[in-house]
Design a protein around this motif. Structure first.
Motif, PDB file in Angstrom:
ATOM      1  N   MET A   1       0.866  -1.190   0.006  1.00  0.00           N
ATOM      2  CA  MET A   1      -0.117  -0.011   0.008  1.00  0.00           C
ATOM      3  C   MET A   1       0.891   1.202   0.027  1.00  0.00           C
ATOM      4  N   ILE A   2       0.529   2.234  -0.531  1.00  0.00           N
ATOM      5  CA  ILE A   2       0.936   3.625  -0.566  1.00  0.00           C
ATOM      6  C   ILE A   2       0.949   4.566   0.644  1.00  0.00           C
ATOM      7  N   ASN A   3       1.904   4.858   1.345  1.00  0.00           N
ATOM      8  CA  ASN A   3       1.539   5.472   2.747  1.00  0.00           C
ATOM      9  C   ASN A   3       0.769   7.016   2.322  1.00  0.00           C
ATOM     10  N   GLN A   4      -0.060   7.146   3.659  1.00  0.00           N
ATOM     11  CA  GLN A   4      -1.062   7.942   3.399  1.00  0.00           C
ATOM     12  C   GLN A   4      -1.156   8.451   4.910  1.00  0.00           C
ATOM     13  N   GLN A   5      -1.460   9.995   4.919  1.00  0.00           N
ATOM     14  CA  GLN A   5      -1.670  10.692   5.777  1.00  0.00           C
ATOM     15  C   GLN A   5      -3.136  10.391   6.342  1.00  0.00           C
ATOM     16  N   TYR A   6      -3.536  10.540   7.692  1.00  0.00           N
ATOM     17  CA  TYR A   6      -4.992  10.382   8.061  1.00  0.00           C
ATOM     18  C   TYR A   6      -5.134  10.990   9.361  1.00  0.00           C
ATOM     19  N   ALA A   7      -6.454  11.288   9.610  1.00  0.00           N
ATOM     20  CA  ALA A   7      -6.605  11.784  11.091  1.00  0.00           C
ATOM     21  C   ALA A   7      -6.846  10.817  12.314  1.00  0.00           C
ATOM     22  N   GLN A   8      -6.346  10.972  13.439  1.00  0.00           N
ATOM     23  CA  GLN A   8      -6.763   9.972  14.390  1.00  0.00           C
ATOM     24  C   GLN A   8      -7.436  10.764  15.501  1.00  0.00           C
ATOM     25  N   PHE A   9      -8.354  10.321  16.207  1.00  0.00           N
ATOM     26  CA  PHE A   9      -9.299  10.677  17.125  1.00  0.00           C
ATOM     27  C   PHE A   9      -8.927   9.693  18.382  1.00  0.00           C
ATOM     28  N   SER A  10      -8.777  10.642  19.458  1.00  0.00           N
ATOM     29  CA  SER A  10      -8.516   9.976  20.965  1.00  0.00           C
ATOM     30  C   SER A  10      -9.451  10.569  22.056  1.00  0.00           C
ATOM     31  N   LEU A  11      -9.665   9.773  22.716  1.00  0.00           N
ATOM     32  CA  LEU A  11     -10.459   9.948  24.024  1.00  0.00           C
ATOM     33  C   LEU A  11      -9.600   9.536  25.176  1.00  0.00           C
ATOM     34  N   GLY A  12      -8.933  10.268  26.057  1.00  0.00           N
ATOM     35  CA  GLY A  12      -8.285   9.831  27.120  1.00  0.00           C
ATOM     36  C   GLY A  12      -8.580  10.058  28.512  1.00  0.00           C
ATOM     37  N   LEU A  13      -8.034   9.320  29.516  1.00  0.00           N
ATOM     38  CA  LEU A  13      -8.377   9.666  30.856  1.00  0.00           C
ATOM     39  C   LEU A  13      -6.918   9.624  31.598  1.00  0.00           C
ATOM     40  N   TYR A  14      -6.694  10.855  32.189  1.00  0.00           N
ATOM     41  CA  TYR A  14      -5.276  10.833  33.076  1.00  0.00           C
ATOM     42  C   TYR A  14      -5.790  10.424  34.520  1.00  0.00           C
ATOM     43  N   PHE A  15      -5.340   9.290  34.835  1.00  0.00           N
ATOM     44  CA  PHE A  15      -5.082   9.028  36.074  1.00  0.00           C
ATOM     45  C   PHE A  15      -4.481   9.629  37.400  1.00  0.00           C
ATOM     46  N   ALA A 100       3.484  14.109  20.571  1.00  0.00           N
ATOM     47  CA  ALA A 100       3.959  13.515  19.428  1.00  0.00           C
ATOM     48  C   ALA A 100       4.495  12.234  19.977  1.00  0.00           C
ATOM     49  N   ASP A 101       4.180  11.002  19.168  1.00  0.00           N
ATOM     50  CA  ASP A 101       4.815   9.844  19.458  1.00  0.00           C
ATOM     51  C   ASP A 101       4.885   8.947  18.117  1.00  0.00           C
ATOM     52  N   GLY A 119       1.172  13.509  15.719  1.00  0.00           N
ATOM     53  CA  GLY A 119       1.168  14.640  16.501  1.00  0.00           C
ATOM     54  C   GLY A 119      -0.440  14.856  17.093  1.00  0.00           C
ATOM     55  N   LYS A 120      -0.484  15.132  18.340  1.00  0.00           N
ATOM     56  CA  LYS A 120      -1.959  15.548  18.837  1.00  0.00           C
ATOM     57  C   LYS A 120      -1.901  16.775  19.653  1.00  0.00           C
ATOM     58  N   VAL A 121      -3.061  17.257  19.524  1.00  0.00           N
ATOM     59  CA  VAL A 121      -3.304  18.748  20.373  1.00  0.00           C
ATOM     60  C   VAL A 121      -4.180  18.039  21.690  1.00  0.00           C
ATOM     61  N   ILE A 122      -3.662  18.231  22.854  1.00  0.00           N
ATOM     62  CA  ILE A 122      -4.457  17.690  23.949  1.00  0.00           C
ATOM     63  C   ILE A 122      -5.230  18.922  24.617  1.00  0.00           C
ATOM     64  N   TYR A 123      -6.600  18.737  24.816  1.00  0.00           N
ATOM     65  CA  TYR A 123      -7.142  19.499  25.845  1.00  0.00           C
ATOM     66  C   TYR A 123      -7.954  18.923  26.946  1.00  0.00           C
ATOM     67  N   ARG A 124      -7.895  19.158  28.016  1.00  0.00           N
ATOM     68  CA  ARG A 124      -8.449  18.567  29.258  1.00  0.00           C
ATOM     69  C   ARG A 124      -9.292  19.319  29.792  1.00  0.00           C
ATOM     70  N   PHE A 125     -10.595  18.555  30.065  1.00  0.00           N
ATOM     71  CA  PHE A 125     -11.755  19.167  30.272  1.00  0.00           C
ATOM     72  C   PHE A 125     -11.943  19.460  31.763  1.00  0.00           C
ATOM     73  N   GLY A 126     -12.667  20.287  32.379  1.00  0.00           N
ATOM     74  CA  GLY A 126     -12.865  20.587  33.713  1.00  0.00           C
ATOM     75  C   GLY A 126     -11.720  21.467  34.217  1.00  0.00           C
ATOM     76  N   GLU A 127     -11.321  21.377  35.205  1.00  0.00           N
ATOM     77  CA  GLU A 127      -9.933  22.210  35.863  1.00  0.00           C
ATOM     78  C   GLU A 127      -8.845  21.916  35.065  1.00  0.00           C
ATOM     79  N   GLY A 128      -8.502  20.844  34.362  1.00  0.00           N
ATOM     80  CA  GLY A 128      -7.259  20.548  33.561  1.00  0.00           C
ATOM     81  C   GLY A 128      -6.420  19.864  34.546  1.00  0.00           C
ATOM     82  N   GLU A 129      -5.240  19.727  34.266  1.00  0.00           N
ATOM     83  CA  GLU A 129      -4.487  19.008  35.060  1.00  0.00           C
ATOM     84  C   GLU A 129      -4.046  19.757  36.312  1.00  0.00           C
TER      85      GLU A 129
END
Length: 130
Positions: A1-15, A100-101, A119-129
């Motif tokens: 397959m030919i390399n291709q750029q794409y978007a990744q969506f993530s939903l995270g939880l910081y313990f 970035a990973d 590469g990801k832009v992280i936004y934390r809801f609520g009070e944040g970190e």
């Protein structure tokens, strides 16, 4: 397959500042060649991260997870996929960060290794970190 750029969506939880978990989803159209048809590729995964130097704004981390890849060319065949990699997280303030990973994905059904630079832009809801 030919390399291709794409978007990744993530939903995270910081313990804590050192541990987080993420649900990831991505989808794209991949091409086998210039004249070959395109195929839809999707993957889902659950990943965990361990952050080193967690009190600083710049935090290297390890990530690993498990998920599935789906190819429509294989009549929607689902393949088990495991991943592991390294990354760098930079905290701007309590709410915003960049990350970035580089992750290696292994699929045993096809014996394939795929590398993904994200590469990801992280936004934390609520009070944040805290």
């Amino acid at each position: 397959m030919i390399n291709q750029q794409y978007a990744q969506f993530s939903l995270g939880l910081y313990f804590s500042r050192a541990f987080s978990a993420r649900l990831n989803y991505n989808s794209t159209q991949l091409f086998e060649g210039i004249v070959a048809p395109d195929y839809t590729y999707e993957s889902f995964s659950v990943d965990g991260q361990y952050y080193f130097n967690s009190e600083a704004n710049l935090r290297p981390y390890l990530t690993a997870g498990i998920g599935e890849e789906i190819w429509d060319k294989d009549d929607d065949q689902y393949n088990l996929q495991i991943n592991a990699g390294v990354g760098l997280h930079y905290r701007f303030n309590a709410k915003w960060a960049l990350q970035a990973d580089l992750v290696n994905y292994f699929t045993s059904d096809e014996g394939s290794h795929d590398q993904l630079l994200t590469g990801k832009v992280i936004y934390r809801f609520g009070e944040g970190e805290k």
